[in-house]
Motif scaffolding. Structure first.
Motif, PDB file in Angstrom:
ATOM      1  N   ALA A  52       0.825  -1.207   0.000  1.00  9.74           N
ATOM      2  CA  ALA A  52       0.000   0.000   0.000  1.00  9.74           C
ATOM      3  C   ALA A  52       0.865   1.266   0.000  1.00  9.74           C
ATOM      4  CB  ALA A  52      -0.939  -0.003   1.207  1.00  9.74           C
ATOM      5  N   VAL A  53       1.926   1.280   0.794  1.00 12.53           N
ATOM      6  CA  VAL A  53       2.802   2.446   0.818  1.00 12.53           C
ATOM      7  C   VAL A  53       3.517   2.593  -0.522  1.00 12.53           C
ATOM      8  CG1 VAL A  53       4.813   3.517   1.923  1.00 12.53           C
ATOM      9  CG2 VAL A  53       3.101   2.352   3.317  1.00 12.53           C
ATOM     10  N   ALA A  54       3.904   1.476  -1.132  1.00  8.97           N
ATOM     11  CA  ALA A  54       4.555   1.544  -2.447  1.00  8.97           C
ATOM     12  C   ALA A  54       3.618   2.148  -3.485  1.00  8.97           C
ATOM     13  CB  ALA A  54       5.007   0.155  -2.887  1.00  8.97           C
ATOM     14  N   ALA A  55       2.325   1.797  -3.419  1.00  9.50           N
ATOM     15  CA  ALA A  55       1.351   2.379  -4.350  1.00  9.50           C
ATOM     16  C   ALA A  55       1.214   3.877  -4.104  1.00  9.50           C
ATOM     17  CB  ALA A  55       0.003   1.685  -4.192  1.00  9.50           C
ATOM     18  N   ALA A  56       1.146   4.275  -2.834  1.00  9.25           N
ATOM     19  CA  ALA A  56       1.049   5.701  -2.508  1.00  9.25           C
ATOM     20  C   ALA A  56       2.304   6.444  -2.953  1.00  9.25           C
ATOM     21  CB  ALA A  56       0.825   5.883  -1.011  1.00  9.25           C
ATOM     22  N   ASP A  57       3.469   5.856  -2.699  1.00 12.73           N
ATOM     23  CA  ASP A  57       4.728   6.466  -3.133  1.00 12.73           C
ATOM     24  C   ASP A  57       4.733   6.690  -4.646  1.00 12.73           C
ATOM     25  OD1 ASP A  57       5.845   6.644  -0.635  1.00 12.73           O
ATOM     26  OD2 ASP A  57       7.223   4.967  -0.865  1.00 12.73           O
ATOM     27  N   ALA A  58       4.318   5.663  -5.395  1.00  5.91           N
ATOM     28  CA  ALA A  58       4.339   5.749  -6.855  1.00  5.91           C
ATOM     29  C   ALA A  58       3.363   6.809  -7.354  1.00  5.91           C
ATOM     30  CB  ALA A  58       4.000   4.391  -7.467  1.00  5.91           C
ATOM     31  N   ALA A  59       2.171   6.876  -6.762  1.00  2.04           N
ATOM     32  CA  ALA A  59       1.181   7.866  -7.185  1.00  2.04           C
ATOM     33  C   ALA A  59       1.680   9.282  -6.917  1.00  2.04           C
ATOM     34  CB  ALA A  59      -0.142   7.616  -6.476  1.00  2.04           C
ATOM     35  N   LEU A  60       2.318   9.487  -5.776  1.00  2.02           N
ATOM     36  CA  LEU A  60       2.871  10.805  -5.452  1.00  2.02           C
ATOM     37  C   LEU A  60       4.059  11.134  -6.353  1.00  2.02           C
ATOM     38  CD1 LEU A  60       2.727  10.553  -1.554  1.00  2.02           C
ATOM     39  CD2 LEU A  60       1.331  12.062  -2.982  1.00  2.02           C
ATOM     40  N   LEU A  61       4.942  10.168  -6.549  1.00  6.51           N
ATOM     41  CA  LEU A  61       6.125  10.387  -7.374  1.00  6.51           C
ATOM     42  C   LEU A  61       5.745  10.830  -8.781  1.00  6.51           C
ATOM     43  CD1 LEU A  61       9.259   9.961  -7.861  1.00  6.51           C
ATOM     44  CD2 LEU A  61       8.636   7.672  -8.664  1.00  6.51           C
ATOM     45  N   ARG A  62       4.744  10.172  -9.358  1.00 14.65           N
ATOM     46  CA  ARG A  62       4.374  10.446 -10.743  1.00 14.65           C
ATOM     47  C   ARG A  62       3.394  11.591 -10.882  1.00 14.65           C
ATOM     48  NH1 ARG A  62       2.141   4.972 -12.042  1.00 14.65           N
ATOM     49  NH2 ARG A  62       1.338   6.063 -13.875  1.00 14.65           N
ATOM     50  N   GLY A  63       3.030  12.229  -9.777  1.00 11.20           N
ATOM     51  CA  GLY A  63       2.130  13.368  -9.845  1.00 11.20           C
ATOM     52  C   GLY A  63       0.706  12.996 -10.180  1.00 11.20           C
ATOM     53  N   LEU A  64       0.325  11.736  -9.951  1.00  5.80           N
ATOM     54  CA  LEU A  64      -1.054  11.317 -10.202  1.00  5.80           C
ATOM     55  C   LEU A  64      -2.002  11.884  -9.155  1.00  5.80           C
ATOM     56  CD1 LEU A  64      -0.442   7.545 -11.071  1.00  5.80           C
ATOM     57  CD2 LEU A  64      -0.690   9.487 -12.649  1.00  5.80           C
ATOM     58  N   THR A  65      -1.465  12.201  -7.987  1.00  7.07           N
ATOM     59  CA  THR A  65      -2.250  12.782  -6.911  1.00  7.07           C
ATOM     60  C   THR A  65      -1.305  13.553  -5.998  1.00  7.07           C
ATOM     61  OG1 THR A  65      -3.895  12.305  -5.194  1.00  7.07           O
ATOM     62  CG2 THR A  65      -2.042  10.777  -5.376  1.00  7.07           C
ATOM     63  N   THR A  66      -1.869  14.170  -4.979  1.00  9.87           N
ATOM     64  CA  THR A  66      -1.081  14.892  -3.986  1.00  9.87           C
ATOM     65  C   THR A  66      -1.442  14.374  -2.603  1.00  9.87           C
ATOM     66  OG1 THR A  66      -2.743  16.622  -3.669  1.00  9.87           O
ATOM     67  CG2 THR A  66      -1.107  16.959  -5.433  1.00  9.87           C
ATOM     68  N   ARG A  67      -0.617  14.696  -1.644  1.00 10.36           N
ATOM     69  CA  ARG A  67      -0.916  14.288  -0.267  1.00 10.36           C
ATOM     70  C   ARG A  67      -2.227  14.924   0.200  1.00 10.36           C
ATOM     71  NH1 ARG A  67       2.220  11.782   3.263  1.00 10.36           N
ATOM     72  NH2 ARG A  67       4.044  12.083   1.917  1.00 10.36           N
ATOM     73  N   GLU A  68      -2.476  16.157  -0.214  1.00 11.80           N
ATOM     74  CA  GLU A  68      -3.713  16.834   0.171  1.00 11.80           C
ATOM     75  C   GLU A  68      -4.938  16.112  -0.393  1.00 11.80           C
ATOM     76  OE1 GLU A  68      -0.349  19.142   0.871  1.00 11.80           O
ATOM     77  OE2 GLU A  68      -0.989  18.369  -1.093  1.00 11.80           O
ATOM     78  N   GLU A  69      -4.855  15.683  -1.648  1.00 14.04           N
ATOM     79  CA  GLU A  69      -5.970  14.949  -2.243  1.00 14.04           C
ATOM     80  C   GLU A  69      -6.204  13.626  -1.537  1.00 14.04           C
ATOM     81  OE1 GLU A  69      -5.679  16.592  -6.855  1.00 14.04           O
ATOM     82  OE2 GLU A  69      -4.705  14.702  -6.289  1.00 14.04           O
ATOM     83  N   LEU A  70      -5.148  12.946  -1.184  1.00 11.83           N
ATOM     84  CA  LEU A  70      -5.286  11.677  -0.463  1.00 11.83           C
ATOM     85  C   LEU A  70      -5.988  11.883   0.878  1.00 11.83           C
ATOM     86  CD1 LEU A  70      -1.758  10.198  -1.231  1.00 11.83           C
ATOM     87  CD2 LEU A  70      -3.927   9.208  -1.967  1.00 11.83           C
ATOM     88  N   LEU A  71      -5.603  12.927   1.590  1.00 10.23           N
ATOM     89  CA  LEU A  71      -6.220  13.205   2.887  1.00 10.23           C
ATOM     90  C   LEU A  71      -7.677  13.627   2.734  1.00 10.23           C
ATOM     91  CD1 LEU A  71      -3.244  15.071   4.614  1.00 10.23           C
ATOM     92  CD2 LEU A  71      -4.066  12.752   5.103  1.00 10.23           C
ATOM     93  N   GLU A  72      -7.985  14.341   1.666  1.00 12.48           N
ATOM     94  CA  GLU A  72      -9.376  14.731   1.424  1.00 12.48           C
ATOM     95  C   GLU A  72     -10.244  13.511   1.162  1.00 12.48           C
ATOM     96  OE1 GLU A  72      -9.251  17.466  -1.797  1.00 12.48           O
ATOM     97  OE2 GLU A  72      -8.268  19.064  -0.634  1.00 12.48           O
ATOM     98  N   VAL A  73      -9.742  12.580   0.346  1.00 11.11           N
ATOM     99  CA  VAL A  73     -10.503  11.356   0.075  1.00 11.11           C
ATOM    100  C   VAL A  73     -10.694  10.560   1.360  1.00 11.11           C
ATOM    101  CG1 VAL A  73     -10.455   9.128  -1.107  1.00 11.11           C
ATOM    102  CG2 VAL A  73      -9.813  11.208  -2.335  1.00 11.11           C
ATOM    103  N   LEU A  74      -9.650  10.443   2.135  1.00 14.15           N
ATOM    104  CA  LEU A  74      -9.758   9.704   3.397  1.00 14.15           C
ATOM    105  C   LEU A  74     -10.782  10.344   4.318  1.00 14.15           C
ATOM    106  CD1 LEU A  74      -8.816   7.476   5.291  1.00 14.15           C
ATOM    107  CD2 LEU A  74      -6.958   8.984   6.033  1.00 14.15           C
ATOM    108  N   ALA A  75     -10.794  11.667   4.375  1.00 11.01           N
ATOM    109  CA  ALA A  75     -11.748  12.361   5.244  1.00 11.01           C
ATOM    110  C   ALA A  75     -13.186  12.100   4.812  1.00 11.01           C
ATOM    111  CB  ALA A  75     -11.453  13.859   5.239  1.00 11.01           C
ATOM    112  N   ARG A  76     -13.425  12.013   3.500  1.00  7.91           N
ATOM    113  CA  ARG A  76     -14.786  11.755   3.016  1.00  7.91           C
ATOM    114  C   ARG A  76     -15.259  10.345   3.341  1.00  7.91           C
ATOM    115  NH1 ARG A  76     -13.355  15.213  -1.526  1.00  7.91           N
ATOM    116  NH2 ARG A  76     -12.526  13.437  -2.695  1.00  7.91           N
TER     117      ARG A  76
END
Length: 355
Positions: free
Chosen positions: A164-188
């Motif tokens: 799971a962390v590797a997937a998050a790392d890859a998504a952030l590295l490639r600019g597919l998402t941001t940490r802010e977007e991830l936290l927003e989705v989690l909050a919803r």
């Protein structure tokens, strides 16, 4: 006699990896007898019940390793309303995120997300009944799919921590998402089961790791009690960038390099000679290297930890002629491409020639 497909059928198919359904073929005058005869002759390949592609299209899809996408489109056509987005593991494939290892020959079930359904699973598919705001759905070519942020949050509820962390790392590295977007989705979706695991994953995600093994190594070092290294550090000498190391212990001038099998499969002898030349030059100015494999992180962990601790106990050179510069963001390695599903370009030869 070869099967002559209606032009409208091929026009539709070429936008979906060449996929044609029985219902679509029948609706445009092709008979079951014609379909069966074409299958017997090898002109059509059966993807699953009621779904076909031309043999040439199958070969191209197989060559380009898009069979999971073809299978996903066929499943969605059969079991879900049009436009139902792919999610979870299937969405991770669409986004080309690193995924858990699978046993060879075991096909992955296709995951779809439909808030209006009753949910369920059968054979080669899973339909998740889950809240899905419009802002968490997008499209990549042929695939309606959950956004990268929603995909990472979803898989983090069930995948192992490293995956799971590797997937998050890859998504952030490639600019597919941001940490802010991830936290927003989690909050919803904070009341969904598995939320504590997602929070831990997002806390551990860095976004500079350039491979699954780098993520695994970073987590293993921390879990095993080793001090954290700085990821992705540039090493300079005489105004020239010589190398970017995966991990760096500044005080000891110790570089950590994570070596996966693909590195030696893809590298040419000239690449390996150049790497040795550069590392020999850096060693001559006081930099030490430890190369780490997956085996060393698992079965050889005790020996690796002892070696790292011995190396850290020895200080680096007091006078440094080299420069060290941590990167704020990682750089995507070549060969990573998310699946867009549009194989009808002239060079792809799938679903018929491009107009």
């Amino acid at each position: 006699m070869s099967l002559v497909l209606p032009l409208v059928t091929r026009e539709t198919a070429r936008r979906r990896l060449g996929l044609m359904t029985r219902s679509h073929l029948l609706a445009h005058g092709v008979t079951d007898r014609e379909i069966a005869a074409a299958v017997r002759r090898g002109e059509l390949r059966r993807v699953r019940a009621g779904a076909y592609v031309r043999a040439a299209d199958w070969a191209e899809v197989e060559r380009t390793r898009r069979l999971p996408g073809l299978h996903a489109l066929a499943v969605a056509e059969a079991v879900a309303p049009a436009g139902t987005p792919f999610g979870f593991d299937t969405a991770a494939w669409v986004w080309a995120l690193p995924r858990p290892a699978r046993r060879a020959g075991t096909p992955d079930p296709v995951h779809l997300v439909d808030p209006a359904s009753r949910g369920g699973r059968r054979g080669d598919w899973v339909v998740h009944r889950s809240s899905l705001p419009p802002e968490e759905v997008t499209r990549r070519g042929a695939y309606p799919v959950t956004t990268a942020a929603r995909t990472v949050v979803d898989v983090a509820r069930s995948w192992s921590e490293v995956d799971a962390v590797a997937a998050a790392d890859a998504a952030l590295l490639r600019g597919l998402t941001t940490r802010e977007e991830l936290l927003e989705v989690l909050a919803r979706h904070s009341t969904v089961a598995g939320t504590p695991a997602v929070r831990r994953v997002l806390q551990l995600a860095d976004g500079r790791a350039e491979s699954w093994l780098e993520t695994c190594g970073r987590l293993a070092f921390a879990a095993g009690g080793l001090p954290p290294f700085v990821p992705q550090v540039e090493l300079w000498l005489d105004g020239e960038l010589l190398k970017v190391v995966d991990g760096w212990y500044a005080q000891a001038a110790l570089a950590i390099e994570f070596d996966g099998q693909s590195k030696y499969v893809l590298a040419t002898p000239a690449d390996l000679r150049e790497e040795k030349r550069v590392e020999d030059l850096l060693r001559s100015v006081g930099i030490r290297f430890v190369r780490v494999t997956y085996e060393m992180l698992t079965r050889g962990w005790a020996q690796l930890k002892a070696r790292i601790l011995r190396e850290l106990a020895v200080g680096g050179p007091t006078t440094r002629v080299f420069g060290e510069q941590p990167r704020e963001v990682g750089k995507v390695r070549g060969g990573v491409r998310a699946e867009d599903g549009w194989l009808w370009r002239a060079m792809d030869n799938v679903g018929g020639a491009a107009p």
